[in-house]
Design a protein around this motif. Structure first.
Motif, mmCIF file in Angstrom:
data_model
loop_
_atom_site.group_PDB
_atom_site.id
_atom_site.type_symbol
_atom_site.label_atom_id
_atom_site.label_comp_id
_atom_site.label_asym_id
_atom_site.label_seq_id
_atom_site.Cartn_x
_atom_site.Cartn_y
_atom_site.Cartn_z
ATOM 1 N N TYR A 275 0.832 -1.207 0.000
ATOM 2 C CA TYR A 275 0.000 0.000 0.000
ATOM 3 C C TYR A 275 0.868 1.259 0.000
ATOM 4 C CZ TYR A 275 -4.819 -1.667 0.614
ATOM 5 O OH TYR A 275 -6.061 -2.188 0.414
ATOM 6 N N ILE A 276 1.830 1.286 0.916
ATOM 7 C CA ILE A 276 2.645 2.500 1.068
ATOM 8 C C ILE A 276 3.478 2.762 -0.177
ATOM 9 C CG2 ILE A 276 4.543 3.534 2.372
ATOM 10 C CD1 ILE A 276 3.504 2.044 4.841
ATOM 11 N N VAL A 277 4.196 1.736 -0.651
ATOM 12 C CA VAL A 277 5.120 1.924 -1.775
ATOM 13 C C VAL A 277 4.367 2.292 -3.050
ATOM 14 C CG1 VAL A 277 6.777 0.763 -3.276
ATOM 15 C CG2 VAL A 277 6.888 0.413 -0.799
ATOM 16 N N VAL A 278 3.302 1.540 -3.352
ATOM 17 C CA VAL A 278 2.601 1.787 -4.614
ATOM 18 C C VAL A 278 1.848 3.111 -4.575
ATOM 19 C CG1 VAL A 278 0.919 0.894 -6.257
ATOM 20 C CG2 VAL A 278 2.450 -0.681 -5.074
ATOM 21 N N PHE A 279 1.290 3.470 -3.423
ATOM 22 C CA PHE A 279 0.626 4.769 -3.336
ATOM 23 C C PHE A 279 1.633 5.911 -3.481
ATOM 24 C CE2 PHE A 279 -3.351 3.004 -1.297
ATOM 25 C CZ PHE A 279 -4.174 3.440 -2.324
ATOM 26 N N LEU A 280 2.858 5.683 -3.037
ATOM 27 C CA LEU A 280 3.896 6.692 -3.273
ATOM 28 C C LEU A 280 4.199 6.815 -4.766
ATOM 29 C CD1 LEU A 280 6.398 6.057 -0.330
ATOM 30 C CD2 LEU A 280 4.881 8.013 -0.651
ATOM 31 N N ILE A 281 4.192 5.676 -5.457
ATOM 32 C CA ILE A 281 4.398 5.706 -6.911
ATOM 33 C C ILE A 281 3.273 6.490 -7.582
ATOM 34 C CG2 ILE A 281 4.491 4.295 -9.003
ATOM 35 C CD1 ILE A 281 5.803 2.102 -7.315
ATOM 36 N N ILE A 282 2.033 6.210 -7.152
ATOM 37 C CA ILE A 282 0.886 6.930 -7.717
ATOM 38 C C ILE A 282 0.971 8.413 -7.367
ATOM 39 C CG2 ILE A 282 -1.629 7.144 -7.651
ATOM 40 C CD1 ILE A 282 -1.778 4.132 -7.149
ATOM 41 N N ALA A 283 1.435 8.713 -6.152
ATOM 42 C CA ALA A 283 1.565 10.115 -5.740
ATOM 43 C C ALA A 283 2.580 10.846 -6.615
ATOM 44 C CB ALA A 283 1.968 10.193 -4.266
ATOM 45 N N VAL A 284 3.706 10.183 -6.902
ATOM 46 C CA VAL A 284 4.717 10.798 -7.774
ATOM 47 C C VAL A 284 4.135 11.045 -9.159
ATOM 48 C CG1 VAL A 284 6.926 10.415 -8.930
ATOM 49 C CG2 VAL A 284 6.675 9.844 -6.505
ATOM 50 N N ALA A 285 3.393 10.053 -9.675
ATOM 51 C CA ALA A 285 2.771 10.224 -10.982
ATOM 52 C C ALA A 285 1.740 11.356 -10.948
ATOM 53 C CB ALA A 285 2.113 8.922 -11.417
ATOM 54 N N SER A 286 1.020 11.459 -9.834
ATOM 55 C CA SER A 286 0.024 12.526 -9.710
ATOM 56 C C SER A 286 0.693 13.892 -9.673
ATOM 57 C CB SER A 286 -0.827 12.310 -8.457
ATOM 58 O OG SER A 286 -1.539 11.090 -8.529
ATOM 59 N N PHE A 287 1.834 13.986 -9.020
ATOM 60 C CA PHE A 287 2.521 15.267 -8.958
ATOM 61 C C PHE A 287 3.162 15.641 -10.287
ATOM 62 C CE2 PHE A 287 2.238 14.660 -4.337
ATOM 63 C CZ PHE A 287 1.691 15.903 -4.009
ATOM 64 N N ASN A 288 3.305 14.659 -11.186
ATOM 65 C CA ASN A 288 3.683 15.014 -12.556
ATOM 66 C C ASN A 288 2.580 15.832 -13.212
ATOM 67 O OD1 ASN A 288 6.201 13.855 -12.583
ATOM 68 N ND2 ASN A 288 5.481 11.880 -13.360
ATOM 69 N N ILE A 289 1.342 15.600 -12.756
ATOM 70 C CA ILE A 289 0.227 16.415 -13.251
ATOM 71 C C ILE A 289 0.457 17.881 -12.893
ATOM 72 C CG2 ILE A 289 -2.256 16.824 -13.041
ATOM 73 C CD1 ILE A 289 -2.639 13.857 -12.558
ATOM 74 N N VAL A 290 1.015 18.116 -11.698
ATOM 75 C CA VAL A 290 1.323 19.486 -11.283
ATOM 76 C C VAL A 290 2.260 20.137 -12.289
ATOM 77 C CG1 VAL A 290 2.327 20.912 -9.478
ATOM 78 C CG2 VAL A 290 0.985 18.904 -8.855
ATOM 79 N N SER A 291 3.318 19.412 -12.658
ATOM 80 C CA SER A 291 4.299 19.964 -13.604
ATOM 81 C C SER A 291 3.663 20.292 -14.940
ATOM 82 C CB SER A 291 5.446 18.966 -13.799
ATOM 83 O OG SER A 291 6.054 18.647 -12.571
ATOM 84 N N SER A 292 2.881 19.324 -15.463
ATOM 85 C CA SER A 292 2.281 19.550 -16.781
ATOM 86 C C SER A 292 1.277 20.689 -16.755
ATOM 87 C CB SER A 292 1.618 18.263 -17.283
ATOM 88 O OG SER A 292 0.545 17.888 -16.432
ATOM 89 N N LEU A 293 0.490 20.790 -15.681
ATOM 90 C CA LEU A 293 -0.510 21.857 -15.603
ATOM 91 C C LEU A 293 0.134 23.221 -15.390
ATOM 92 C CD1 LEU A 293 -3.494 20.314 -13.588
ATOM 93 C CD2 LEU A 293 -3.289 20.693 -16.042
ATOM 94 N N VAL A 294 1.188 23.273 -14.577
ATOM 95 C CA VAL A 294 1.884 24.559 -14.386
ATOM 96 C C VAL A 294 2.426 25.060 -15.717
ATOM 97 C CG1 VAL A 294 3.945 25.621 -13.390
ATOM 98 C CG2 VAL A 294 2.444 24.237 -11.955
ATOM 99 N N MET A 295 3.018 24.149 -16.492
ATOM 100 C CA MET A 295 3.540 24.545 -17.803
ATOM 101 C C MET A 295 2.406 24.949 -18.735
ATOM 102 S SD MET A 295 6.476 21.618 -18.270
ATOM 103 C CE MET A 295 7.002 22.268 -19.830
ATOM 104 N N GLU A 296 1.277 24.249 -18.636
ATOM 105 C CA GLU A 296 0.155 24.564 -19.508
ATOM 106 C C GLU A 296 -0.456 25.915 -19.142
ATOM 107 O OE1 GLU A 296 -3.758 22.349 -21.425
ATOM 108 O OE2 GLU A 296 -2.460 21.313 -19.997
ATOM 109 N N VAL A 297 -0.519 26.222 -17.855
ATOM 110 C CA VAL A 297 -1.036 27.526 -17.425
ATOM 111 C C VAL A 297 -0.141 28.634 -17.961
ATOM 112 C CG1 VAL A 297 -1.397 29.022 -15.422
ATOM 113 C CG2 VAL A 297 -2.250 26.670 -15.393
ATOM 114 N N ARG A 298 1.177 28.446 -17.853
ATOM 115 C CA ARG A 298 2.106 29.452 -18.378
ATOM 116 C C ARG A 298 1.918 29.630 -19.893
ATOM 117 N NH1 ARG A 298 6.633 30.543 -15.186
ATOM 118 N NH2 ARG A 298 5.888 30.729 -13.023
ATOM 119 N N GLU A 299 1.731 28.515 -20.561
ATOM 120 C CA GLU A 299 1.598 28.550 -22.012
ATOM 121 C C GLU A 299 0.302 29.233 -22.447
ATOM 122 O OE1 GLU A 299 0.823 25.436 -25.688
ATOM 123 O OE2 GLU A 299 1.303 24.690 -23.686
#
Length: 414
Positions: A275-299
């Motif tokens: 649970y802990i390890v895989v949810f951390l993996i999902i959390a990292v993938a979810s925070f990639n959404i932050v990166s893509s959206l921040v770049m998209e907002v700037r764009e």
């Protein structure tokens, strides 16, 4: 919300254009989607395998090993038929049977193997054990005084076959209990083979209760222990303590939680780690959404400024970019769930195929099973989906909030 959905769809279509900046933003968005896909699929498969091990623990191992035992440390238990009937009347007890347990040696020609010899009453053993389901040849419920049933690994190590005569060496203790005497030798016919997988195959030897009593000098009403089957294996220890108070003999109380409890705890610990390890993996993938959206907002600051000058509210802009992130998460969760369910359903066959391909089975002789079990629990899938969407929503809030702070005058003026 309909306007936000429409704008979000147009933004996604615009991001698909092949200029360098849009391509990089699109790549980050796809990477986050793939990360969520893999995380969800791995979590579903891992939890299904853990559920399968727990199911096999209950329905396979705990159906054979003693769930509750009362063992006499010194003097044997007398009048076992009466005590067995008394135990059967206790709440949560579904079966009771006597036994005589002693460590000894099995000998065939010049080969020796240490075994745990159990003298059992064939007519009652089926009430407390499912060992007959894993026995080839004569079943435990069909034992006679001249028969012995051995585990598969014992038979393999001694190189014997059904019908061969096997000698059991049973140690004798002096009356004062201070020294060992010469072991008694009992020659019996191999009538059955236990093939269950795990340690039982390399240690178990079953003989008739009467034969064990004769060998040890007990009368027909004496045994070294009583064994129970209960209706709730996870409450076995509490049931053992309560029912044990009805026994007048001095006995040691034991349950499967003492003998096999570490295995169950290992399964639960692995579940927590997964649970802990895989949810951390999902959390990292979810925070990639932050990166893509921040770049998209700037764009898309210019687009946002134009929308604001046309009267778009901050809530509309916020909902637009939240939907952008949730769309990425939805695609990842949907595909990950499909892949995870398909793998979980077929993981046993895939493991068997891989074992045949490699020529070895990593589970053979290690655990109580020699295959990779799987049990798909829909509650696990629902929990995984909900947790992933919660993480995705949290990941989209900051970029979406930043989009609402765009100043149309400043952006359009530049």
């Amino acid at each position: 919300m309909l306007l936000s959905a429409f704008i979000s769809k147009r933004f996604r279509a615009y991001s698909g254009h092949k200029d360098e900046k849009n391509a990089f933003v699109s790549f980050i968005a796809k990477a986050s989607t793939i990360g969520i896909l893999l995380g969800v699929a791995v979590l579903i498969v891992a939890l299904s395998v853990i559920n399968g091990f727990e199911q096999q623990l209950v329905h396979r191992l705990l159906s054979v090993v003693p769930q509750v035992e009362y063992v006499a440390p010194s003097r044997p238990i007398a009048d076992w038929p009466t005590k067995v009937e008394q135990l059967k009347q206790q709440p949560h007890v579904t079966g009771a049977a006597p036994f005589i347990a002693v460590n000894g040696m099995a000998q065939f020609k010049s080969q020796l193997k240490a075994v745990e010899i159990r003298g059992v009453e064939p007519s009652l053993e089926g009430d407390v054990s499912a060992i007959n389901q894993f026995t080839q040849g004569k079943l435990v419920s069909q034992l006679t005084g001249d028969d012995v049933i051995l585990g598969k690994q014992i038979v393999k190590q001694l190189n014997i076959a059904l019908g061969d005569n096997v000698t059991l060496l049973i140690p004798q203790i002096s009356e004062k209990g201070q020294s060992l005497l010469a072991p008694k030798r009992v020659t019996l016919t191999l009538a059955g083979i236990i093939e269950m997988g795990g340690p039982i195959d390399s240690s178990a030897a079953f003989i008739h209760l009467n034969k064990a009593q004769q060998t040890l000098g007990y009368d027909q009403s004496q045994v070294t222990g009583l064994r129970l089957r209960v209706d709730d294996v996870f409450s076995a220890h509490q049931i053992a303590l309560r029912v044990g108070q009805t026994i007048t003999d001095y006995v040691y109380i034991s349950s499967w939680l003492r003998t096999q409890g570490s295995l169950y705890q290992d399964i639960q610990m692995v579940r927590t780690i997964v649970y802990i390890v895989v949810f951390l993996i999902i959390a990292v993938a979810s925070f990639n959404i932050v990166s893509s959206l921040v770049m998209e907002v700037r764009e898309k600051e210019g687009n946002i400024a134009i929308l604001k000058t046309m009267g778009a509210k901050d809530s509309t802009i916020l909902a637009t970019f939240v939907m952008q992130g949730l769309t990425q998460a939805f695609v990842g969760v949907l595909l990950g769930s499909i892949v995870g369910v398909i793998l979980a359903i077929n993981i046993s066959e895939l493991f068997t195929w891989l074992s045949l391909l490699l020529g070895e089975n990593p589970l053979e002789g290690v655990y109580f099973i020699e295959f990779l079990p799987s049990k798909l629990v829909w509650q696990d899938i629902v929990l995984t989906v909900i947790a992933t969407f919660v993480l995705a929503i949290l990941a989209t809030l900051y970029p979406a909030w930043q989009a609402t702070r765009v100043d149309p005058a400043k952006v359009l003026g530049n």
